[in-house]
Design an enzyme around this catalytic site. Structure first.
Site, PDB file in Angstrom:
ATOM      1  N   TRP A 118       4.365 -18.053 -61.443  1.00  0.00           N
ATOM      2  CA  TRP A 118       3.057 -18.818 -61.576  1.00  0.00           C
ATOM      3  C   TRP A 118       2.005 -18.194 -60.510  1.00  0.00           C
ATOM      4  O   TRP A 118       2.516 -17.759 -59.644  1.00  0.00           O
ATOM      5  CB  TRP A 118       3.489 -20.381 -61.222  1.00  0.00           C
ATOM      6  CG  TRP A 118       4.111 -21.046 -62.442  1.00  0.00           C
ATOM      7  CD1 TRP A 118       3.626 -21.812 -63.154  1.00  0.00           C
ATOM      8  CD2 TRP A 118       5.609 -21.119 -62.381  1.00  0.00           C
ATOM      9  NE1 TRP A 118       4.664 -22.022 -64.074  1.00  0.00           N
ATOM     10  CE2 TRP A 118       5.897 -21.757 -63.433  1.00  0.00           C
ATOM     11  CE3 TRP A 118       6.609 -20.522 -61.605  1.00  0.00           C
ATOM     12  CZ2 TRP A 118       7.205 -21.971 -63.896  1.00  0.00           C
ATOM     13  CZ3 TRP A 118       8.057 -20.612 -61.894  1.00  0.00           C
ATOM     14  CH2 TRP A 118       8.002 -21.465 -63.094  1.00  0.00           C
TER      15      TRP A 118
ATOM     16  N   GLY B 154       3.163 -28.076 -54.073  1.00  0.00           N
ATOM     17  CA  GLY B 154       3.940 -26.966 -53.919  1.00  0.00           C
ATOM     18  C   GLY B 154       3.058 -25.718 -53.978  1.00  0.00           C
ATOM     19  O   GLY B 154       3.409 -24.729 -53.405  1.00  0.00           O
ATOM     20  N   SER B 155       2.132 -25.695 -54.399  1.00  0.00           N
ATOM     21  CA  SER B 155       0.922 -24.465 -54.403  1.00  0.00           C
ATOM     22  C   SER B 155       0.635 -24.438 -52.684  1.00  0.00           C
ATOM     23  O   SER B 155       0.663 -23.284 -52.021  1.00  0.00           O
ATOM     24  CB  SER B 155      -0.275 -24.715 -54.941  1.00  0.00           C
ATOM     25  OG  SER B 155      -0.050 -25.054 -56.446  1.00  0.00           O
TER      26      SER B 155
ATOM     27  N   SER C 180       8.417 -28.537 -54.980  1.00  0.00           N
ATOM     28  CA  SER C 180       7.130 -29.331 -55.613  1.00  0.00           C
ATOM     29  C   SER C 180       7.641 -30.547 -56.084  1.00  0.00           C
ATOM     30  O   SER C 180       8.596 -30.686 -56.821  1.00  0.00           O
ATOM     31  CB  SER C 180       6.505 -28.412 -56.553  1.00  0.00           C
ATOM     32  OG  SER C 180       5.424 -29.033 -57.364  1.00  0.00           O
TER      33      SER C 180
ATOM     34  N   GLU D 206      10.319 -25.079 -58.942  1.00  0.00           N
ATOM     35  CA  GLU D 206      10.853 -25.237 -60.470  1.00  0.00           C
ATOM     36  C   GLU D 206      12.259 -25.556 -60.224  1.00  0.00           C
ATOM     37  O   GLU D 206      12.866 -25.674 -61.332  1.00  0.00           O
ATOM     38  CB  GLU D 206      10.648 -24.061 -61.188  1.00  0.00           C
ATOM     39  CG  GLU D 206       9.337 -23.879 -61.726  1.00  0.00           C
ATOM     40  CD  GLU D 206       9.026 -25.128 -62.672  1.00  0.00           C
ATOM     41  OE1 GLU D 206       9.499 -25.524 -63.637  1.00  0.00           O
ATOM     42  OE2 GLU D 206       7.668 -25.651 -62.581  1.00  0.00           O
TER      43      GLU D 206
ATOM     44  N   HIS E  14       7.580 -31.774 -62.455  1.00  0.00           N
ATOM     45  CA  HIS E  14       8.813 -31.086 -62.167  1.00  0.00           C
ATOM     46  C   HIS E  14      10.057 -32.293 -61.995  1.00  0.00           C
ATOM     47  O   HIS E  14       9.914 -33.505 -62.528  1.00  0.00           O
ATOM     48  CB  HIS E  14       8.500 -30.705 -60.780  1.00  0.00           C
ATOM     49  CG  HIS E  14       7.677 -29.402 -60.601  1.00  0.00           C
ATOM     50  ND1 HIS E  14       7.323 -28.810 -59.543  1.00  0.00           N
ATOM     51  CD2 HIS E  14       7.234 -28.762 -61.781  1.00  0.00           C
ATOM     52  CE1 HIS E  14       6.440 -27.888 -59.904  1.00  0.00           C
ATOM     53  NE2 HIS E  14       6.342 -27.776 -61.321  1.00  0.00           N
TER      54      HIS E  14
END
Length: 166
Positions: free
Chosen positions: A43, A11-12, A138, A117, A143
């Site tokens: 985040w 996801g980053s 993500s 999220e 998750h």
């Protein structure tokens, strides 16, 4: 429900791909120094891609009931330098996208979503992560749906899709 999706390792990285595509986009272009409104609670992986590409973050407080951007505070924080809003749907709770989209349209702001999220969350039968020009997901092990690692960026914009694939 999105036309295009690009898988990534996390996801980053999905957030990074989305911001990189906006920097290189001719249709939705963000430029170094542009201001992006972000929630004060998120985040580091929401914020790092913005910093990496030289965008200026404007932190806006959250609503204590929803933990999402306080839309009244967001409206007050928009300046002539503001070019985008990076909404984050916290803990399965989508922001009020009907109002947020109106705010963005009135001020000609780009709307993007970090939905890492909140996979599967809906607002009036529409999935969170699909209200902006792009949204991220993500599947990290902590998750909702886990593949141990993995991310996805979705969009309906063919140019954004092609840039992210590049």
């Amino acid at each position: 429900g999105s036309k295009f999706a690009v898988m990534s390792n996390s996801g980053s990285s999905a957030n990074l791909l989305m911001i990189a595509a906006l920097i290189h986009s001719k249709k939705h272009r963000l430029s170094v120094g542009d201001e992006v409104i972000v929630p004060a609670v998120s985040w580091s992986t929401t914020y790092y891609p913005l910093h990496q590409y030289g965008l200026k973050m404007k932190f806006v407080d959250i609503d204590g009931q929803t933990l999402n951007l306080d839309l009244d505070a967001l409206e007050e924080s928009i300046s002539e330098k503001t070019r985008a809003v990076f909404a984050v749907n916290l803990l399965g709770n989508p922001i009020d996208y009907h109002r947020l989209r109106e705010i963005c349209e009135e001020s000609s702001l780009i709307l993007i979503e970090d939905n890492c999220e909140s996979m599967g969350a809906k607002l009036n039968e529409r999935y969170a992560g699909t209200f902006g020009i792009a949204g991220t997901f993500s599947s990290f092990f902590s998750h909702h749906i886990s593949t141990m690692e993995g991310g996805m960026t979705v969009t309906d914009c063919k140019e954004m899709y092609q840039l992210m694939k590049s």
